[in-house]
Design a protein around this motif. Structure first.
Motif, PDB file in Angstrom:
ATOM      1  N   VAL A 198       0.817  -1.214   0.000  1.00 30.75           N
ATOM      2  CA  VAL A 198       0.000   0.000   0.000  1.00 30.75           C
ATOM      3  C   VAL A 198       0.854   1.269   0.000  1.00 30.75           C
ATOM      4  O   VAL A 198       0.317   2.375  -0.061  1.00 30.75           O
ATOM      5  CB  VAL A 198      -0.962   0.034   1.202  1.00 30.75           C
ATOM      6  CG1 VAL A 198      -1.712  -1.276   1.344  1.00 30.75           C
ATOM      7  CG2 VAL A 198      -0.221   0.381   2.502  1.00 30.75           C
ATOM      8  N   ALA A 199       2.178   1.113   0.063  1.00 28.09           N
ATOM      9  CA  ALA A 199       3.040   2.290   0.229  1.00 28.09           C
ATOM     10  C   ALA A 199       2.824   3.316  -0.871  1.00 28.09           C
ATOM     11  O   ALA A 199       2.748   4.519  -0.605  1.00 28.09           O
ATOM     12  CB  ALA A 199       4.503   1.860   0.266  1.00 28.09           C
ATOM     13  N   ASN A 200       2.729   2.870  -2.121  1.00 27.45           N
ATOM     14  CA  ASN A 200       2.594   3.814  -3.229  1.00 27.45           C
ATOM     15  C   ASN A 200       1.318   4.643  -3.125  1.00 27.45           C
ATOM     16  O   ASN A 200       1.279   5.790  -3.595  1.00 27.45           O
ATOM     17  CB  ASN A 200       2.598   3.073  -4.564  1.00 27.45           C
ATOM     18  CG  ASN A 200       3.917   2.376  -4.840  1.00 27.45           C
ATOM     19  OD1 ASN A 200       4.960   2.793  -4.355  1.00 27.45           O
ATOM     20  ND2 ASN A 200       3.879   1.313  -5.621  1.00 27.45           N
ATOM     21  N   LEU A 350       4.659   5.559 -13.792  1.00 24.58           N
ATOM     22  CA  LEU A 350       5.154   5.712 -12.425  1.00 24.58           C
ATOM     23  C   LEU A 350       4.382   6.764 -11.650  1.00 24.58           C
ATOM     24  O   LEU A 350       4.157   6.617 -10.439  1.00 24.58           O
ATOM     25  CB  LEU A 350       6.649   6.030 -12.431  1.00 24.58           C
ATOM     26  CG  LEU A 350       7.523   4.764 -12.303  1.00 24.58           C
ATOM     27  CD1 LEU A 350       7.406   3.896 -13.547  1.00 24.58           C
ATOM     28  CD2 LEU A 350       8.970   5.123 -12.047  1.00 24.58           C
ATOM     29  N   LEU A 351       3.942   7.816 -12.324  1.00 28.55           N
ATOM     30  CA  LEU A 351       3.161   8.831 -11.640  1.00 28.55           C
ATOM     31  C   LEU A 351       1.823   8.266 -11.179  1.00 28.55           C
ATOM     32  O   LEU A 351       1.319   8.610 -10.103  1.00 28.55           O
ATOM     33  CB  LEU A 351       2.944  10.030 -12.566  1.00 28.55           C
ATOM     34  CG  LEU A 351       2.228  11.235 -11.953  1.00 28.55           C
ATOM     35  CD1 LEU A 351       2.994  11.779 -10.751  1.00 28.55           C
ATOM     36  CD2 LEU A 351       2.054  12.328 -13.005  1.00 28.55           C
ATOM     37  N   ALA A 352       1.254   7.386 -11.994  1.00 30.90           N
ATOM     38  CA  ALA A 352      -0.037   6.801 -11.647  1.00 30.90           C
ATOM     39  C   ALA A 352       0.084   5.619 -10.691  1.00 30.90           C
ATOM     40  O   ALA A 352      -0.931   5.136 -10.188  1.00 30.90           O
ATOM     41  CB  ALA A 352      -0.744   6.339 -12.933  1.00 30.90           C
ATOM     42  N   TRP A 353       1.323   5.204 -10.416  1.00 32.04           N
ATOM     43  CA  TRP A 353       1.505   3.987  -9.615  1.00 32.04           C
ATOM     44  C   TRP A 353       2.430   4.253  -8.432  1.00 32.04           C
ATOM     45  O   TRP A 353       1.973   4.476  -7.315  1.00 32.04           O
ATOM     46  CB  TRP A 353       2.037   2.859 -10.511  1.00 32.04           C
ATOM     47  CG  TRP A 353       2.500   1.642  -9.785  1.00 32.04           C
ATOM     48  CD1 TRP A 353       1.868   1.016  -8.741  1.00 32.04           C
ATOM     49  CD2 TRP A 353       3.710   0.920 -10.029  1.00 32.04           C
ATOM     50  NE1 TRP A 353       2.618  -0.068  -8.328  1.00 32.04           N
ATOM     51  CE2 TRP A 353       3.748  -0.158  -9.098  1.00 32.04           C
ATOM     52  CE3 TRP A 353       4.752   1.039 -10.938  1.00 32.04           C
ATOM     53  CZ2 TRP A 353       4.792  -1.076  -9.057  1.00 32.04           C
ATOM     54  CZ3 TRP A 353       5.793   0.122 -10.894  1.00 32.04           C
ATOM     55  CH2 TRP A 353       5.810  -0.919  -9.969  1.00 32.04           C
ATOM     56  N   GLN A 354       3.736   4.299  -8.647  1.00 33.62           N
ATOM     57  CA  GLN A 354       4.659   4.383  -7.524  1.00 33.62           C
ATOM     58  C   GLN A 354       4.595   5.712  -6.785  1.00 33.62           C
ATOM     59  O   GLN A 354       4.964   5.798  -5.614  1.00 33.62           O
ATOM     60  CB  GLN A 354       6.089   4.122  -8.008  1.00 33.62           C
ATOM     61  CG  GLN A 354       6.339   2.659  -8.360  1.00 33.62           C
ATOM     62  CD  GLN A 354       7.809   2.354  -8.553  1.00 33.62           C
ATOM     63  OE1 GLN A 354       8.567   3.171  -9.053  1.00 33.62           O
ATOM     64  NE2 GLN A 354       8.219   1.153  -8.160  1.00 33.62           N
ATOM     65  N   PHE A 355       4.123   6.759  -7.455  1.00 30.84           N
ATOM     66  CA  PHE A 355       4.073   8.072  -6.820  1.00 30.84           C
ATOM     67  C   PHE A 355       2.648   8.574  -6.662  1.00 30.84           C
ATOM     68  O   PHE A 355       2.416   9.770  -6.549  1.00 30.84           O
ATOM     69  CB  PHE A 355       4.902   9.072  -7.639  1.00 30.84           C
ATOM     70  CG  PHE A 355       6.372   8.782  -7.615  1.00 30.84           C
ATOM     71  CD1 PHE A 355       7.166   9.245  -6.586  1.00 30.84           C
ATOM     72  CD2 PHE A 355       6.953   7.997  -8.601  1.00 30.84           C
ATOM     73  CE1 PHE A 355       8.521   8.967  -6.549  1.00 30.84           C
ATOM     74  CE2 PHE A 355       8.305   7.719  -8.578  1.00 30.84           C
ATOM     75  CZ  PHE A 355       9.098   8.193  -7.551  1.00 30.84           C
ATOM     76  N   ASP A 356       1.695   7.658  -6.598  1.00 32.09           N
ATOM     77  CA  ASP A 356       0.299   8.073  -6.524  1.00 32.09           C
ATOM     78  C   ASP A 356       0.010   8.861  -5.243  1.00 32.09           C
ATOM     79  O   ASP A 356      -0.638   9.900  -5.279  1.00 32.09           O
ATOM     80  CB  ASP A 356      -0.620   6.852  -6.611  1.00 32.09           C
ATOM     81  CG  ASP A 356      -2.082   7.249  -6.558  1.00 32.09           C
ATOM     82  OD1 ASP A 356      -2.534   7.925  -7.502  1.00 32.09           O
ATOM     83  OD2 ASP A 356      -2.763   6.910  -5.583  1.00 32.09           O
TER      84      ASP A 356
END
Length: 813
Positions: A198-200, A350-356
């Motif tokens: 859930v971190a992202n 990555l913007l939509a996933w790891q940095f959401d």
């Protein structure tokens, strides 16, 4: 003027428990013999136990005991000072390691929440409990499986997860912790345990890029700045260090303000009489995009050298190779011939996933700002979300440097570029929202000043990691036109740098950054400097390479049926580029060792690309197929024809690769700046991405090589370092003047002079001369009528060699 503390030449050591201060001290005579002036150390503060790099600092107030602690560091410095040498250390102001329970500051925050004196140290959104994504499963499943327990450590109760994580329990709960229901006990804490997955989406504190073990620090807070820098100031005050390299300066809220404060604090310190006087030497780890300047008002001496690494590597590549190699990549891989689509897709993903989570909190900050401004009535959260998203898709640099109420003039060109790039992505009628955000980044626009500062900070601290992770740690592993153009700080869309542009960049260095670092190998590089030098040859001979690739793909076909052709092709480039010196097609042990190095690179490359595998969800079956191909191709019993052909090709292009390697070396040690030598790369640097580029260095072998008077890479380095020692003023303050070249091969010669009032250095370097070596053309015939501006024939200078250096000093004539 160049300050006494400015290094003449540095040597980078990567310290860890298996290479300590004592190990470095034993090598001080070797460094001195080479001509090094300053040891350049990886972080020396206390890192997480067993750290192999030191950037996961858990206590910035102490020197790492695993390295020998302060006594061993003092002994090392004493040995250096005896020989007139100094120390530069790498510092980490942006983040701390928070895994493993070793960070006392973080533990206090977990135990006391916002009441902790250290709560202000970390960039935490306290509107809710601090989210700790450390569980392997959702919390409910973890509780049901009894993987979360209460244990007693040093007289206090802690929550223990999986026997690995030990988390503080509030003081208020200590008396009943042993008898409370664990779910209820957890509910009372200042943190909320969650699955790592859930971190992202849920993380409510700033981490370093996507690493949950590294928490962002608020260095803009004077209390935090003082606490995290006290050791550095003391070491400088005692004459134990001469300067610092600032890690990831773009992660900070206000890099310019931070650097100015660091400069002021260091330069206000009175040094011992027996230490070199200030000002301190300060360089920053900064990725500069093509054409992006480093502001001259930060109070630093320049960057740590990634920009030079990009410039000199691009100089080695031939522009004619760009189109045929791009077409070859597209034909083999079925992917885009151009880099831009790969970068865009990676940024979007990555913007939509790891940095959401970080993206949503950035949007929330701009929503609050817009609501404080009547002029922005009608800007919905959705509009702001889309505008920020699309700006980050196309942002051309790591970040801008506005503070909410002001911005440097240099940011204007960046905003103009963004405005042009983003236009095609902006939904109809929402251009005004984009323009307003750019105005806020410029330090203008309506609304509450504090909200503007927060919103701008969040955008800038998001754009930097998006650039790093999407471009360098994703797209660079997806795009394989030529892997030597995919490295830290590189512009993979550009194949080559014209000689004239290189000259212009060096003139700028002499004017603005004469003490900036010059690097061609680092602890972060994806391919060693000599891997890049060898791969660069392919840009000159794309037709020859195409024939080899077609043959090798056919030989690999029986092993590679279940592997994406793109991955096979990047494997072939890697095998060729990093092929060890003197490795023969019949050396089974050597080939096996090389295979394991390549397999380690392969795993990282596949997971960073995030196409067929990833760190979050490794596709081990597919990775195994890829590893099988690598091992099969490097097996004398299974692929002798391939190995014979590979060795023959490496030998064939070796003279060209060697010329490229020497060109890199000569330029690093002669152009304006401070040359850095990364540990062990005085010999051939055929390393791959970490941890391969951090392997133990065989210094016994290097010492023997240093005693051999042969015209190799190390001999050139020794000669140039001796010249720098003999003529320090020339290299420190000498100007840079291009020498005109005319004639048949004028576009294959780089020539310049460095001079001051007393001494002149002349340097002539051959570039992109594969045809000469591969066709065995006699030097004078090759150069023909090519002459320097003075009328001197290049054939007289470079007939038998690829580089020429000459120093004229009237006083020694």
């Amino acid at each position: 003027m160049i300050a006494p503390n400015t290094p003449r030449a540095t040597y980078r050591f990567q310290f860890h428990k298996d290479f300590t201060f004592a190990d470095a001290e034993a090598l001080v005579p070797y460094l001195d013999d080479l001509g090094i002036s300053h040891l350049y150390a990886s972080p020396i503060t206390t890192a997480r136990s067993g750290s192999t790099h030191g950037y996961d600092v858990v206590d910035p107030t102490r020197i790492n005991p695993e390295l020998g602690g302060e006594p061993a560091f003092r002994s090392l410095v004493a040995a250096l000072r005896t020989r007139g040498m100094g120390v530069i250390i790498d510092i980490v102001p942006n983040h701390m390691g928070v895994a493993g329970g070793e960070n006392a500051w973080w533990n206090d925050v977990l135990a006391r929440g916002q009441a902790s004196d250290f709560a202000r140290y970390f960039d935490i959104d306290w509107r809710e409990k601090l989210v700790l994504p450390i569980l392997g499963d959702p919390l409910a499943e973890t509780l049901a499986s009894d993987a979360l327990k209460v244990e007693q450590v040093d007289g206090r109760y802690v929550l223990e997860a999986y026997g690995e994580h030990r988390l503080p329990i509030r003081d208020e709960d200590q008396a009943t912790a042993a008898t409370d229901d664990i779910a209820a006990l957890h509910h009372h804490q200042h943190y909320r345990l969650e699955s790592w997955r859930v971190a992202n989406d849920e993380l409510n504190w700033r981490r370093f890029f996507t690493i949950n073990d590294l928490a962002g620090l608020r260095a803009e807070d004077s209390v935090v700045f003082d606490a995290t820098h006290a050791l550095y100031f003391r070491l400088y005050a005692e004459g134990l260090i001469d300067g610092v390299r600032v890690d990831h300066v773009d992660g900070l809220t206000d890099p310019a303000g931070y650097c100015r404060q660091l400069r002021a604090r260091l330069d206000a310190i009175e040094r011992p009489a027996d230490a070199p006087p200030g000002p301190a030497y300060i360089v920053v780890e900064k990725i500069l995009a093509d054409g992006e300047p480093l502001s001259t008002d930060w109070g630093v001496d320049g960057t740590s050298g990634y920009d030079f690494m990009e410039q000199v590597t691009a100089l080695l590549h031939a522009p004619a190779g760009a189109e045929p190699l791009a077409q070859l990549w597209a034909d083999v891989s079925g992917r885009s011939a151009d880099f831009a689509p790969e970068e865009l897709r990676a940024r979007q993903e990555l913007l939509a996933w790891q940095f959401d989570a970080q993206h949503r909190r950035c949007v929330e900050a701009f929503v609050a700002l817009a609501r404080s401004a009547p002029e922005c009535d009608g800007f919905t959260a959705g509009m702001l979300h889309r505008a920020i998203e699309r700006l980050l898709w196309v942002f051309p640099v790591y970040r801008t440097y506005g503070t909410g109420d002001a911005a440097p003039a240099s940011d204007a060109a960046i905003r103009d570029t963004v405005r042009q790039r983003v236009a095609r992505f902006v939904p109809p009628g929402e251009g005004a929202v984009v323009d307003q955000i750019l105005d806020w980044l410029a330090g203008g626009g309506p609304g509450d000043a504090a909200l503007a500062a927060d919103a701008v900070r969040r955008f800038q601290q998001l754009s930097a990691p998006i650039a790093a992770k999407a471009v360098e740690d994703t797209a660079f592993y997806r795009y394989g036109r030529l892997l030597s153009r995919n490295d830290v700080g590189f512009d993979a869309a550009r194949m080559s740098l014209p000689i004239g542009e290189f000259h212009a960049a060096m003139i700028g260095r002499a004017r603005d950054w004469p003490a900036a670092m010059l690097a061609t190998a680092t602890h972060d590089h994806k391919r060693g400097e000599d891997v890049r030098a060898r791969l660069a040859v392919l840009s000159e001979v794309p037709g020859l390479w195409l024939g080899r690739v077609e043959h090798w793909l056919a030989l690999a076909a029986p092993f590679a049926e279940r592997v994406d052709p793109a991955d096979t092709y990047m494997l072939l480039q890697t095998l060729f580029g990093a092929w060890p010196e003197r490795l023969s097609a019949s050396d089974a042990d050597g080939l096996s060792a090389y295979a394991e190095r390549v397999v380690a690179w392969q795993e990282k490359a596949l997971r960073e690309a995030k196409l067929r595998s990833s760190w979050e969800a490794p596709d081990e079956a597919y990775e195994t197929h890829c590893h099988d191909v690598a091992r099969a191709l490097l097996s004398p019993d299974r692929s002798r024809a391939f190995l014979d052909d590979m060795v023959a090709f490496v030998v064939q292009i070796a003279p060209v690769a060697d010329a490229n390697s020497l060109a890199q070396v000569v330029l690093r040690y002669t152009v304006p700046g401070v040359p850095d030598l990364y540990q062990g790369t005085e010999a051939a640097d055929l390393s791959l991405v970490d941890p391969d580029n951090r392997r133990p260095v065989d210094y016994a072998r290097l010492r023997k090589a240093a005693d051999v008077d042969t015209p190799n890479k190390m001999a050139i380095i020794q000669r140039l370092l001796r010249l720098r020692r003999k003529h320090p003023a020339l290299f420190a303050t000498g100007d840079y003047t291009p020498i005109a070249v005319t004639g048949l091969r004028s576009d294959q010669v780089l020539a310049f002079e460095r001079s001051n009032s007393r001494t002149t250095l002349r340097c002539v370097v051959a570039l992109r001369c594969a045809e000469r070596y591969l066709d065995n053309v006699e030097g004078r015939t090759w150069w023909g009528d090519t002459v320097l501006g003075s009328g001197e024939a290049v054939a007289d200078i470079l007939a038998e060699q690829s580089v020429f250096i000459d120093v004229f000093d009237p006083s020694s004539a």
